[in-house]
Design a protein around this motif. Structure first.
Motif, PDB file in Angstrom:
ATOM      1  N   ALA A 156       0.845  -1.196   0.000  1.00 33.04           N
ATOM      2  CA  ALA A 156       0.000   0.000   0.000  1.00 33.04           C
ATOM      3  C   ALA A 156       0.879   1.243   0.000  1.00 33.04           C
ATOM      4  CB  ALA A 156      -0.907  -0.008   1.227  1.00 33.04           C
ATOM      5  N   HIS A 157       0.445   2.259  -0.729  1.00 32.20           N
ATOM      6  CA  HIS A 157       1.212   3.503  -0.797  1.00 32.20           C
ATOM      7  C   HIS A 157       1.497   4.064   0.595  1.00 32.20           C
ATOM      8  CE1 HIS A 157      -0.716   4.072  -5.014  1.00 32.20           C
ATOM      9  NE2 HIS A 157       0.395   3.378  -5.091  1.00 32.20           N
ATOM     10  N   GLU A 158       0.516   3.963   1.470  1.00 31.30           N
ATOM     11  CA  GLU A 158       0.670   4.550   2.803  1.00 31.30           C
ATOM     12  C   GLU A 158       1.673   3.786   3.670  1.00 31.30           C
ATOM     13  OE1 GLU A 158      -3.096   2.411   5.033  1.00 31.30           O
ATOM     14  OE2 GLU A 158      -3.307   4.457   4.302  1.00 31.30           O
ATOM     15  N   ASP A 159       2.075   2.591   3.227  1.00 31.36           N
ATOM     16  CA  ASP A 159       3.048   1.801   3.987  1.00 31.36           C
ATOM     17  C   ASP A 159       4.477   2.024   3.512  1.00 31.36           C
ATOM     18  OD1 ASP A 159       1.107   0.712   5.596  1.00 31.36           O
ATOM     19  OD2 ASP A 159       0.788  -1.034   4.317  1.00 31.36           O
ATOM     20  N   ILE A 160       4.675   2.951   2.572  1.00 32.90           N
ATOM     21  CA  ILE A 160       6.009   3.258   2.063  1.00 32.90           C
ATOM     22  C   ILE A 160       6.463   4.607   2.624  1.00 32.90           C
ATOM     23  CG2 ILE A 160       7.368   3.766  -0.008  1.00 32.90           C
ATOM     24  CD1 ILE A 160       5.439   1.925  -1.550  1.00 32.90           C
ATOM     25  N   LEU A 161       7.619   4.599   3.303  1.00 32.43           N
ATOM     26  CA  LEU A 161       8.170   5.839   3.843  1.00 32.43           C
ATOM     27  C   LEU A 161       8.919   6.621   2.779  1.00 32.43           C
ATOM     28  CD1 LEU A 161       7.755   3.990   6.450  1.00 32.43           C
ATOM     29  CD2 LEU A 161       9.493   5.457   7.492  1.00 32.43           C
ATOM     30  N   LEU A 162       9.772   5.916   2.033  1.00 31.31           N
ATOM     31  CA  LEU A 162      10.544   6.606   1.006  1.00 31.31           C
ATOM     32  C   LEU A 162      11.197   5.625   0.044  1.00 31.31           C
ATOM     33  CD1 LEU A 162      14.107   7.657   1.957  1.00 31.31           C
ATOM     34  CD2 LEU A 162      12.693   6.486   3.660  1.00 31.31           C
ATOM     35  N   PHE A 163      11.602   6.179  -1.106  1.00 32.97           N
ATOM     36  CA  PHE A 163      12.415   5.470  -2.089  1.00 32.97           C
ATOM     37  C   PHE A 163      13.773   6.161  -2.140  1.00 32.97           C
ATOM     38  CE2 PHE A 163       8.015   5.120  -3.391  1.00 32.97           C
ATOM     39  CZ  PHE A 163       7.863   3.805  -3.815  1.00 32.97           C
ATOM     40  N   GLU A 164      14.833   5.384  -2.175  1.00 31.31           N
ATOM     41  CA  GLU A 164      16.182   5.952  -2.234  1.00 31.31           C
ATOM     42  C   GLU A 164      16.949   5.324  -3.397  1.00 31.31           C
ATOM     43  OE1 GLU A 164      20.260   6.374   0.485  1.00 31.31           O
ATOM     44  OE2 GLU A 164      18.537   5.226   1.226  1.00 31.31           O
ATOM     45  N   VAL A 168      21.500   1.694 -10.210  1.00 31.23           N
ATOM     46  CA  VAL A 168      20.361   1.314 -11.064  1.00 31.23           C
ATOM     47  C   VAL A 168      19.290   0.589 -10.253  1.00 31.23           C
ATOM     48  CG1 VAL A 168      21.736   1.231 -13.168  1.00 31.23           C
ATOM     49  CG2 VAL A 168      21.523  -0.831 -11.753  1.00 31.23           C
ATOM     50  N   TYR A 169      19.463   0.519  -8.952  1.00 28.02           N
ATOM     51  CA  TYR A 169      18.487  -0.097  -8.053  1.00 28.02           C
ATOM     52  C   TYR A 169      17.814   0.989  -7.210  1.00 28.02           C
ATOM     53  CZ  TYR A 169      20.953  -4.435  -9.209  1.00 28.02           C
ATOM     54  OH  TYR A 169      21.512  -5.489  -9.882  1.00 28.02           O
ATOM     55  N   THR A 170      16.816   0.574  -6.450  1.00 28.55           N
ATOM     56  CA  THR A 170      16.136   1.502  -5.534  1.00 28.55           C
ATOM     57  C   THR A 170      15.864   0.792  -4.214  1.00 28.55           C
ATOM     58  OG1 THR A 170      15.024   2.637  -7.364  1.00 28.55           O
ATOM     59  CG2 THR A 170      14.095   2.947  -5.173  1.00 28.55           C
ATOM     60  N   LYS A 171      16.229   1.465  -3.121  1.00 29.07           N
ATOM     61  CA  LYS A 171      15.879   0.959  -1.795  1.00 29.07           C
ATOM     62  C   LYS A 171      14.497   1.498  -1.420  1.00 29.07           C
ATOM     63  CE  LYS A 171      20.588   0.701   0.094  1.00 29.07           C
ATOM     64  NZ  LYS A 171      21.518   1.285   1.086  1.00 29.07           N
ATOM     65  N   VAL A 172      13.648   0.623  -0.974  1.00 30.83           N
ATOM     66  CA  VAL A 172      12.308   1.028  -0.554  1.00 30.83           C
ATOM     67  C   VAL A 172      12.196   0.792   0.945  1.00 30.83           C
ATOM     68  CG1 VAL A 172       9.839   0.728  -0.880  1.00 30.83           C
ATOM     69  CG2 VAL A 172      11.376   0.387  -2.811  1.00 30.83           C
ATOM     70  N   TYR A 173      11.969   1.866   1.708  1.00 29.64           N
ATOM     71  CA  TYR A 173      11.845   1.789   3.162  1.00 29.64           C
ATOM     72  C   TYR A 173      10.360   1.670   3.517  1.00 29.64           C
ATOM     73  CZ  TYR A 173      16.700   3.440   3.280  1.00 29.64           C
ATOM     74  OH  TYR A 173      18.064   3.569   3.122  1.00 29.64           O
ATOM     75  N   GLU A 180      13.576  -2.956   1.263  1.00 26.24           N
ATOM     76  CA  GLU A 180      13.667  -3.862   0.123  1.00 26.24           C
ATOM     77  C   GLU A 180      14.502  -3.220  -0.974  1.00 26.24           C
ATOM     78  OE1 GLU A 180      12.562  -6.855   0.152  1.00 26.24           O
ATOM     79  OE2 GLU A 180      11.198  -6.834   1.884  1.00 26.24           O
ATOM     80  N   LEU A 181      15.380  -4.016  -1.601  1.00 31.82           N
ATOM     81  CA  LEU A 181      16.182  -3.539  -2.724  1.00 31.82           C
ATOM     82  C   LEU A 181      15.505  -4.006  -4.009  1.00 31.82           C
ATOM     83  CD1 LEU A 181      18.776  -2.044  -3.559  1.00 31.82           C
ATOM     84  CD2 LEU A 181      19.921  -4.278  -3.618  1.00 31.82           C
ATOM     85  N   ILE A 182      15.078  -3.044  -4.829  1.00 30.24           N
ATOM     86  CA  ILE A 182      14.294  -3.342  -6.023  1.00 30.24           C
ATOM     87  C   ILE A 182      15.130  -3.060  -7.272  1.00 30.24           C
ATOM     88  CG2 ILE A 182      12.107  -2.932  -7.216  1.00 30.24           C
ATOM     89  CD1 ILE A 182      11.838  -3.940  -4.312  1.00 30.24           C
ATOM     90  N   THR A 183      15.039  -3.947  -8.252  1.00 28.75           N
ATOM     91  CA  THR A 183      15.831  -3.802  -9.473  1.00 28.75           C
ATOM     92  C   THR A 183      15.146  -2.851 -10.469  1.00 28.75           C
ATOM     93  OG1 THR A 183      14.770  -5.772 -10.395  1.00 28.75           O
ATOM     94  CG2 THR A 183      16.884  -6.077  -9.286  1.00 28.75           C
ATOM     95  N   LYS A 184      14.800  -1.682  -9.981  1.00 27.77           N
ATOM     96  CA  LYS A 184      14.250  -0.611 -10.804  1.00 27.77           C
ATOM     97  C   LYS A 184      14.905   0.691 -10.376  1.00 27.77           C
ATOM     98  CE  LYS A 184      10.839  -2.996 -12.847  1.00 27.77           C
ATOM     99  NZ  LYS A 184      10.753  -3.206 -14.313  1.00 27.77           N
ATOM    100  N   ARG A 204      17.320  14.570  -5.984  1.00 26.62           N
ATOM    101  CA  ARG A 204      17.356  13.630  -7.108  1.00 26.62           C
ATOM    102  C   ARG A 204      17.515  12.170  -6.678  1.00 26.62           C
ATOM    103  NH1 ARG A 204      22.712  12.282  -8.289  1.00 26.62           N
ATOM    104  NH2 ARG A 204      24.273  13.594  -7.262  1.00 26.62           N
ATOM    105  N   SER A 205      17.951  11.950  -5.440  1.00 26.04           N
ATOM    106  CA  SER A 205      18.167  10.574  -4.977  1.00 26.04           C
ATOM    107  C   SER A 205      17.046  10.045  -4.087  1.00 26.04           C
ATOM    108  CB  SER A 205      19.498  10.478  -4.203  1.00 26.04           C
ATOM    109  OG  SER A 205      20.579  10.759  -5.061  1.00 26.04           O
ATOM    110  N   TYR A 206      16.022  10.884  -3.826  1.00 24.09           N
ATOM    111  CA  TYR A 206      14.986  10.464  -2.871  1.00 24.09           C
ATOM    112  C   TYR A 206      13.578  10.829  -3.369  1.00 24.09           C
ATOM    113  CZ  TYR A 206      18.921  10.085   0.358  1.00 24.09           C
ATOM    114  OH  TYR A 206      20.111   9.745   0.946  1.00 24.09           O
ATOM    115  N   LEU A 207      12.663   9.931  -3.082  1.00 27.45           N
ATOM    116  CA  LEU A 207      11.234  10.173  -3.280  1.00 27.45           C
ATOM    117  C   LEU A 207      10.577   9.795  -1.967  1.00 27.45           C
ATOM    118  CD1 LEU A 207       8.850  10.839  -5.250  1.00 27.45           C
ATOM    119  CD2 LEU A 207       8.752   8.389  -5.749  1.00 27.45           C
ATOM    120  N   ILE A 208       9.972  10.764  -1.283  1.00 25.31           N
ATOM    121  CA  ILE A 208       9.493  10.507   0.076  1.00 25.31           C
ATOM    122  C   ILE A 208       7.968  10.559   0.155  1.00 25.31           C
ATOM    123  CG2 ILE A 208      11.612  11.501   1.029  1.00 25.31           C
ATOM    124  CD1 ILE A 208       9.823  13.897   1.955  1.00 25.31           C
TER     125      ILE A 208
END
Length: 250
Positions: A156-164, A168-173, A180-184, A204-208
């Motif tokens: 759920a969107h509300e369960d995501i704190l941030l994307f880092e 070429v990967y993204t950490k999802v907190y 979680e380390l995502i291959t996107k 540029r490195s974060y989406l919160i």
């Protein structure tokens, strides 16, 4: 499968009904009609899978059937029956599943019914797929798919704190404390969530997720502290925009 027969000749209807009942127990005749107007009413009342439709009839030709369903979906397969083969091209242009010449040959009838059954099953599969697609569209309004090594997580969107961003990967907190380390790339998630105003890109490195902001720190440069104590820098070119948002919203 269910079917109806539309033919202005009573004998022709009786012969076709007898052939179907004797050779094709998988087909149930729901009704008959002696003209197109009555036939359309029978179709709408019974919703058959197959319509056996004569072409040469008084008042309305069987080829006019689509004009009676202008704003309605055609959910049945049409098998035209006629004593005149000059209508074959017109019949096939109307996407009829087959075209049978009278007197109807048993083998040709068998082939036509087999074609109709295949088309009916394909339509049912497509209908189910469309329903599943609608369900996933509804799901995507509230959740996002995260491709992890062992499969896909629907979060759920509300369960995501941030994307880092992490190369070429993204950490999802996540709200539960897991990461979680995502291959996107981060851009992938930024584009996917562009219409979700709760997500903001201060750097540029974060989406919160703005829901989890805890403090704004003004020391040397501006930083955001989230509820998980993660410190997020605010880019220089984003500082004024962010401050204006804060003034408007809080």
């Amino acid at each position: 499968m269910n079917a109806i027969i539309i033919d202005d000749e009573n004998k022709a209807r009786s012969v076709l009904r007898a052939l179907i009942e004797e050779e094709h127990p998988e087909v149930t005749i729901l009704g008959e009609a002696s003209n197109l107007v009555e036939g359309v009413a029978v179709i709408k009342a019974n919703l058959p899978d197959i319509v056996f439709l004569d072409i040469e009839m008084p008042e309305h030709s069987g080829l006019e059937i689509l004009s009676f369903f202008k704003d309605e979906p055609i959910s049945f397969q049409i098998i035209f029956t006629t004593a005149y083969n000059q209508y074959a091209i017109e019949a096939l242009k109307l996407s009829a599943i087959d075209y049978l010449l009278k007197p109807i040959d048993e083998d040709e009838l068998k082939g036509a019914i087999a074609k109709a059954e295949i088309a009916i099953n394909e339509n049912k599969v497509n209908f189910r797929l469309k329903n599943i697609e609608k369900a996933f569209q509804q799901l995507s309004l509230n959740k996002i798919a995260l491709e992890i090594p062992k499969g896909i997580m629907f979060v759920a969107h509300e369960d995501i704190l941030l994307f880092e961003a992490d190369g070429v990967y993204t950490k999802v907190y996540l709200q539960n404390g897991k990461t979680e380390l995502i291959t996107k790339t981060l851009k992938y998630f930024t584009d996917q969530l562009v219409d979700k105003p709760i997500f903001y890109k201060p750097h540029r490195s974060y989406l919160i997720n703005l829901k989890y902001m805890s403090r704004l720190v003004k020391k040397d440069s501006y930083h955001l502290v989230l509820e998980n104590n993660k410190t997020i820098p605010i880019a220089r070119d984003k500082k004024e925009e962010f401050l204006q948002l804060v003034k408007k919203m809080f």
